[in-house]
Design a protein around this motif. Structure first.
Motif, PDB file in Angstrom:
ATOM      1  N   ASP A 137      36.073  43.582  40.442  1.00 32.14           N
ATOM      2  CA  ASP A 137      36.685  42.287  40.735  1.00 32.14           C
ATOM      3  C   ASP A 137      37.361  41.766  39.477  1.00 32.14           C
ATOM      4  OD1 ASP A 137      35.544  41.531  43.518  1.00 32.14           O
ATOM      5  OD2 ASP A 137      33.732  42.033  42.387  1.00 32.14           O
ATOM      6  N   ASP A 138      38.144  40.714  39.655  1.00 38.23           N
ATOM      7  CA  ASP A 138      38.657  39.965  38.516  1.00 38.23           C
ATOM      8  C   ASP A 138      37.502  39.111  37.998  1.00 38.23           C
ATOM      9  OD1 ASP A 138      39.849  38.311  36.703  1.00 38.23           O
ATOM     10  OD2 ASP A 138      41.381  37.536  38.050  1.00 38.23           O
ATOM     11  N   GLU A 139      36.886  39.547  36.913  1.00 41.70           N
ATOM     12  CA  GLU A 139      35.688  38.876  36.405  1.00 41.70           C
ATOM     13  C   GLU A 139      35.965  37.415  36.051  1.00 41.70           C
ATOM     14  OE1 GLU A 139      32.546  40.369  36.153  1.00 41.70           O
ATOM     15  OE2 GLU A 139      33.523  41.948  37.290  1.00 41.70           O
ATOM     16  N   GLU A 140      37.177  37.134  35.596  1.00 39.01           N
ATOM     17  CA  GLU A 140      37.503  35.765  35.194  1.00 39.01           C
ATOM     18  C   GLU A 140      37.492  34.822  36.398  1.00 39.01           C
ATOM     19  OE1 GLU A 140      38.215  33.219  31.923  1.00 39.01           O
ATOM     20  OE2 GLU A 140      37.659  35.334  32.033  1.00 39.01           O
ATOM     21  N   SER A 141      38.019  35.279  37.540  1.00 42.19           N
ATOM     22  CA  SER A 141      38.035  34.410  38.722  1.00 42.19           C
ATOM     23  C   SER A 141      36.621  34.190  39.250  1.00 42.19           C
ATOM     24  CB  SER A 141      38.931  35.002  39.816  1.00 42.19           C
ATOM     25  OG  SER A 141      38.391  36.197  40.332  1.00 42.19           O
ATOM     26  N   PRO A 150      37.929  38.817  56.366  1.00 45.84           N
ATOM     27  CA  PRO A 150      38.688  37.587  56.138  1.00 45.84           C
ATOM     28  C   PRO A 150      39.205  37.519  54.707  1.00 45.84           C
ATOM     29  CG  PRO A 150      36.350  37.121  56.016  1.00 45.84           C
ATOM     30  CD  PRO A 150      36.477  38.585  56.369  1.00 45.84           C
ATOM     31  N   GLY A 151      40.128  36.608  54.467  1.00 43.52           N
ATOM     32  CA  GLY A 151      40.607  36.403  53.103  1.00 43.52           C
ATOM     33  C   GLY A 151      42.108  36.273  53.024  1.00 43.52           C
ATOM     34  N   ALA A 152      42.554  35.231  52.327  1.00 47.41           N
ATOM     35  CA  ALA A 152      43.980  34.995  52.129  1.00 47.41           C
ATOM     36  C   ALA A 152      44.383  35.411  50.725  1.00 47.41           C
ATOM     37  CB  ALA A 152      44.297  33.512  52.345  1.00 47.41           C
ATOM     38  N   ALA A 153      45.659  35.752  50.567  1.00 46.96           N
ATOM     39  CA  ALA A 153      46.184  36.088  49.248  1.00 46.96           C
ATOM     40  C   ALA A 153      45.920  34.934  48.284  1.00 46.96           C
ATOM     41  CB  ALA A 153      47.681  36.374  49.343  1.00 46.96           C
ATOM     42  N   GLY A 154      45.585  35.271  47.052  1.00 49.81           N
ATOM     43  CA  GLY A 154      45.276  34.256  46.051  1.00 49.81           C
ATOM     44  C   GLY A 154      44.652  34.905  44.834  1.00 49.81           C
ATOM     45  N   VAL A 155      44.207  34.101  43.895  1.00 51.78           N
ATOM     46  CA  VAL A 155      43.700  34.611  42.620  1.00 51.78           C
ATOM     47  C   VAL A 155      42.592  35.633  42.821  1.00 51.78           C
ATOM     48  CG1 VAL A 155      42.531  33.974  40.478  1.00 51.78           C
ATOM     49  CG2 VAL A 155      44.343  32.518  41.380  1.00 51.78           C
ATOM     50  N   TYR A 156      41.664  35.343  43.726  1.00 49.29           N
ATOM     51  CA  TYR A 156      40.536  36.250  43.943  1.00 49.29           C
ATOM     52  C   TYR A 156      40.945  37.465  44.766  1.00 49.29           C
ATOM     53  CZ  TYR A 156      35.994  37.898  45.653  1.00 49.29           C
ATOM     54  OH  TYR A 156      34.910  38.674  45.979  1.00 49.29           O
ATOM     55  N   ASN A 157      41.580  37.255  45.906  1.00 49.78           N
ATOM     56  CA  ASN A 157      41.865  38.352  46.833  1.00 49.78           C
ATOM     57  C   ASN A 157      43.045  39.224  46.427  1.00 49.78           C
ATOM     58  OD1 ASN A 157      39.754  37.926  48.703  1.00 49.78           O
ATOM     59  ND2 ASN A 157      40.864  36.194  49.582  1.00 49.78           N
ATOM     60  N   ASP A 158      43.817  38.803  45.443  1.00 53.05           N
ATOM     61  CA  ASP A 158      44.908  39.643  44.945  1.00 53.05           C
ATOM     62  C   ASP A 158      44.409  40.714  43.984  1.00 53.05           C
ATOM     63  OD1 ASP A 158      46.685  38.195  46.408  1.00 53.05           O
ATOM     64  OD2 ASP A 158      47.526  37.071  44.729  1.00 53.05           O
ATOM     65  N   HIS A 159      43.122  40.658  43.610  1.00 52.52           N
ATOM     66  CA  HIS A 159      42.602  41.559  42.584  1.00 52.52           C
ATOM     67  C   HIS A 159      41.376  42.326  43.053  1.00 52.52           C
ATOM     68  CE1 HIS A 159      44.779  38.363  40.372  1.00 52.52           C
ATOM     69  NE2 HIS A 159      45.140  39.351  39.590  1.00 52.52           N
ATOM     70  N   ARG A 160      41.294  42.587  44.351  1.00 53.44           N
ATOM     71  CA  ARG A 160      40.093  43.264  44.830  1.00 53.44           C
ATOM     72  C   ARG A 160      40.411  44.214  45.978  1.00 53.44           C
ATOM     73  NH1 ARG A 160      37.484  40.032  49.334  1.00 53.44           N
ATOM     74  NH2 ARG A 160      35.589  41.156  48.816  1.00 53.44           N
ATOM     75  N   PHE A 161      39.458  45.092  46.232  1.00 53.46           N
ATOM     76  CA  PHE A 161      39.521  45.986  47.383  1.00 53.46           C
ATOM     77  C   PHE A 161      38.129  45.979  47.999  1.00 53.46           C
ATOM     78  CE2 PHE A 161      39.455  49.772  49.891  1.00 53.46           C
ATOM     79  CZ  PHE A 161      40.767  49.948  50.311  1.00 53.46           C
ATOM     80  N   PRO A 162      37.935  45.294  49.133  1.00 53.49           N
ATOM     81  CA  PRO A 162      36.586  45.162  49.701  1.00 53.49           C
ATOM     82  C   PRO A 162      35.947  46.522  49.974  1.00 53.49           C
ATOM     83  CG  PRO A 162      38.132  43.679  50.793  1.00 53.49           C
ATOM     84  CD  PRO A 162      38.949  44.590  49.934  1.00 53.49           C
ATOM     85  N   SER A 163      34.730  46.691  49.490  1.00 55.27           N
ATOM     86  CA  SER A 163      34.036  47.966  49.666  1.00 55.27           C
ATOM     87  C   SER A 163      33.764  48.272  51.126  1.00 55.27           C
ATOM     88  CB  SER A 163      32.712  47.941  48.899  1.00 55.27           C
ATOM     89  OG  SER A 163      32.939  47.775  47.529  1.00 55.27           O
ATOM     90  N   LYS A 164      33.694  47.231  51.946  1.00 55.55           N
ATOM     91  CA  LYS A 164      33.403  47.445  53.361  1.00 55.55           C
ATOM     92  C   LYS A 164      34.610  47.951  54.144  1.00 55.55           C
ATOM     93  CE  LYS A 164      32.410  42.989  53.659  1.00 55.55           C
ATOM     94  NZ  LYS A 164      33.150  42.449  52.489  1.00 55.55           N
TER      95      LYS A 164
END
Length: 392
Positions: A103-107, A284-298
């Motif tokens: 993940d983006d650790e900062e967010s 679920p999840g919209a584009a943004g600081v958190y979801n622009d930097h991840r790939f859900p493991s599920k």
């Protein structure tokens, strides 16, 4: 070559699953692997038969010997991982280490420190630096220095490339999933549904995932979408698996009443059973600081299960084809999420076809063995790069 995985937690959750499957695949390629965890080192067998050694950090201090071509793969720069990595490097002669980002650790850090009152934020910052927070989190300042001093990095998503200090080598690989998920029957498992008092006519939505400060609103949106569907008269049941790491009071569990099943203690190895009982899976999840930097493991597991997947517009949808192997909600809100699910409820054949196409997509894209091959080559390049630096 000897790869030492250092994990911030014991063998539970996505990180433990990833390390288990990668280590087993690497061993099949002739790479020696060891996993070091903070506490109990005996949980790896819940995912299958480990072909690698497992140690608690205290046992590793006593028994893990220095060897040629050793490398530490630090699973995230969380404070627990950082301290264990530095302890092991002192024992093993300053061997190279690679930092893995999920993940983006900062967010995540900002979401944790920013939730609640200002006083609570100050107290949490103090605990991160001098105490033991309840959750494994990065320590401000320390985690950045830990990354800067690394020999290389691995990333779970393209969007995390901005977290890599120049010119640090890095490798991007997505998580995969267990082979058993690809073998789940296309029809929903009615045996488990009966145990949960769910009828064959009901539409089951299953969501396995923890909640924390960074994804709280996304998960709340899924609750509200289910409530909207129930308000429309749809016979929808919602199975939620996972723990809440934030205060998660909301009205929807009460409003959903018998349509809602909250199962916080389902072991990771049992999650495929609950996917098999589902008709539709939602990320679920919209584009943004958190979801622009991840790939859900599920997500690989969702697709491999051959259930129709409905997703928000986070960065993970790149490569997916809307209406073919998933349903992508480009402007996700509870209402638009409910509309997308409703379309699948009305069209069982479309639901089935999207699920089967999703399985084909997952089979072509997500493989632990392929990840292990790429990692093995990457480890070799890290040793080569380090030798060149020493000579120069």
């Amino acid at each position: 070559m000897h790869v030492i995985f250092v994990n911030y937690g014991d063998f539970e959750g996505p990180s433990g699953i990833h390390i288990f499957h990668l280590a087993n695949a690497l061993v099949s390629l002739g790479v020696k692997c060891t996993a070091v965890v903070p506490g109990c080192a005996e949980g790896a067998d819940q995912f299958g038969s480990p072909r690698f050694s497992t140690y608690s950090i205290s046992t590793a201090h006593r028994l893990l010997p220095p060897e040629d071509r050793q490398v530490i793969h630090a699973w995230t720069p969380r404070e627990t991982t950082r301290t264990m990595t530095e302890q092991l490097r002192r024992r093993l002669g300053g061997i190279p280490y690679i930092v893995h980002l999920e993940d983006d650790e900062e967010s995540i850090l900002n979401a944790y420190l920013g939730s609640g009152s200002q006083l609570r934020g100050l107290w949490r910052r103090f605990r991160l630096r001098f105490g033991r927070p309840k959750r494994p989190l990065p320590c401000p300042g320390r985690y950045r220095r830990f990354i800067e001093r690394a020999d290389a990095m691995t990333l779970i998503a393209e969007g995390l490339k901005g977290c890599v200090p120049h010119p640090l080598p890095h490798l991007i690989f997505h998580p995969a999933c267990e082979e058993e998920v690809f073998k789940l029957p296309l029809d929903a498992d009615q045996v488990l549904r009966r145990k949960l008092a769910i009828s064959p006519e009901d539409i089951v939505i299953t969501y396995p995932g923890n909640t924390h400060a960074a994804n709280r609103q996304d998960v709340l949106g899924l609750y509200e979408a289910v409530w909207i569907l129930r308000s429309r008269g749809r016979k929808v049941r919602f199975i939620r698996i996972g723990k809440d790491h934030v205060h998660f009071s909301n009205p929807f569990p009460a409003l959903l009443a018998d349509a809602y099943r909250y199962l916080p203690n389902v072991p990771s190895r049992k999650i495929p059973d609950y996917l098999a009982a589902a008709d539709i899976l939602v990320q679920p999840g919209a584009a943004g600081v958190y979801n622009d930097h991840r790939f859900p493991s599920k997500l690989p597991m969702f697709l491999a299960s051959a259930r129709a997947v409905v997703s928000g517009n986070g960065a993970w949808v790149d490569g997916l084809s809307d209406g073919r192997n998933a349903v992508i909600v480009r402007e996700p809100t509870p209402a638009t999420l409910a509309d997308a699910i409703d379309e699948l409820i009305k069209d069982p054949e479309k639901r089935r076809q999207i699920g089967q196409n999703g399985r084909e997509y997952a089979r072509a894209r997500f493989s632990w063995l392929e990840n292990a091959r790429r990692l093995s080559d990457f480890y070799t390049s890290v040793f080569t790069h380090r030798r060149i630096q020493i000579r120069s």
